[in-house]
Design a protein around this motif. Sequence first.
Motif, PDB file in Angstrom:
ATOM      1  N   ARG A  83       0.843  -1.192   0.000  1.00 55.37           N
ATOM      2  CA  ARG A  83       0.000   0.000   0.000  1.00 55.37           C
ATOM      3  C   ARG A  83       0.881   1.245   0.000  1.00 55.37           C
ATOM      4  O   ARG A  83       2.015   1.214   0.459  1.00 55.37           O
ATOM      5  N   GLN A  84       0.288   2.316  -0.512  1.00 55.44           N
ATOM      6  CA  GLN A  84       0.985   3.591  -0.522  1.00 55.44           C
ATOM      7  C   GLN A  84       0.004   4.692  -0.159  1.00 55.44           C
ATOM      8  O   GLN A  84      -0.979   4.922  -0.884  1.00 55.44           O
ATOM      9  N   ALA A  85       0.290   5.337   0.954  1.00 60.98           N
ATOM     10  CA  ALA A  85      -0.524   6.465   1.403  1.00 60.98           C
ATOM     11  C   ALA A  85       0.059   7.748   0.827  1.00 60.98           C
ATOM     12  O   ALA A  85       1.249   7.807   0.480  1.00 60.98           O
ATOM     13  N   PRO A  86      -0.742   8.804   0.735  1.00 60.74           N
ATOM     14  CA  PRO A  86      -0.256  10.064   0.182  1.00 60.74           C
ATOM     15  C   PRO A  86       0.968  10.563   0.931  1.00 60.74           C
ATOM     16  O   PRO A  86       0.976  10.615   2.167  1.00 60.74           O
ATOM     17  N   LEU A 130       5.086  -2.893   2.353  1.00 60.14           N
ATOM     18  CA  LEU A 130       4.527  -4.235   2.328  1.00 60.14           C
ATOM     19  C   LEU A 130       3.456  -4.373   3.401  1.00 60.14           C
ATOM     20  O   LEU A 130       3.677  -4.018   4.557  1.00 60.14           O
ATOM     21  N   VAL A 131       2.314  -4.911   3.002  1.00 60.00           N
ATOM     22  CA  VAL A 131       1.222  -5.150   3.938  1.00 60.00           C
ATOM     23  C   VAL A 131       1.172  -6.626   4.341  1.00 60.00           C
ATOM     24  O   VAL A 131       1.097  -6.958   5.516  1.00 60.00           O
ATOM     25  N   ALA A 132       1.200  -7.509   3.344  1.00 59.11           N
ATOM     26  CA  ALA A 132       1.093  -8.935   3.626  1.00 59.11           C
ATOM     27  C   ALA A 132       1.623  -9.716   2.441  1.00 59.11           C
ATOM     28  O   ALA A 132       1.603  -9.229   1.305  1.00 59.11           O
ATOM     29  N   THR A 138      -5.910   4.163   5.117  1.00 64.69           N
ATOM     30  CA  THR A 138      -6.219   4.826   3.852  1.00 64.69           C
ATOM     31  C   THR A 138      -4.986   4.858   2.959  1.00 64.69           C
ATOM     32  O   THR A 138      -3.930   5.345   3.357  1.00 64.69           O
ATOM     33  N   ALA A 139      -5.123   4.312   1.759  1.00 65.10           N
ATOM     34  CA  ALA A 139      -3.997   4.203   0.835  1.00 65.10           C
ATOM     35  C   ALA A 139      -4.483   3.590  -0.471  1.00 65.10           C
ATOM     36  O   ALA A 139      -5.612   3.099  -0.550  1.00 65.10           O
ATOM     37  N   VAL A 140      -3.618   3.615  -1.452  1.00 66.56           N
ATOM     38  CA  VAL A 140      -3.820   2.808  -2.646  1.00 66.56           C
ATOM     39  C   VAL A 140      -3.153   1.458  -2.391  1.00 66.56           C
ATOM     40  O   VAL A 140      -1.977   1.408  -1.997  1.00 66.56           O
ATOM     41  N   TYR A 141      -3.903   0.401  -2.599  1.00 57.65           N
ATOM     42  CA  TYR A 141      -3.414  -0.947  -2.349  1.00 57.65           C
ATOM     43  C   TYR A 141      -3.059  -1.620  -3.676  1.00 57.65           C
ATOM     44  O   TYR A 141      -3.843  -1.590  -4.631  1.00 57.65           O
TER      45      TYR A 141
END
Length: 120
Positions: free
Chosen positions: A38-41, A47-49, A91-94
Amino acid sequence: QVQLVESGGGLVQPGGSLRLSCAASGFTFSSTGMSWYRQAPGKERELVAAISSSGGLANYADSVKGRFTISRDNAKNTVYLQMNSLKSEDTAVYYCKVVLITGLKSYNYWGQGTQVTVSS
């Protein structure tokens, strides 16, 4: 060619749940580990999982342990991310990612991303 297509993002209230999907094609899905980032502003992609090819092993970022679950269906060439107890900081783009190795080289492939917004 390799394709990763994410879906399932959206707007959800704090404490809510979402399930993301990533449909894969163009490689032998059942032989390959998969991961969600994910990438938040204003922040770096993180890495998430990640999950092994069989689905028997998974690991998670500390920030999502106990709330998110990664899984896969090798018959459907799809990896999932079940997200529960969502927080505003989720909140992010996953993005879905796969790393493919050919000879001595490795190649990273990313999906287009799906936006997750956690807000009341």
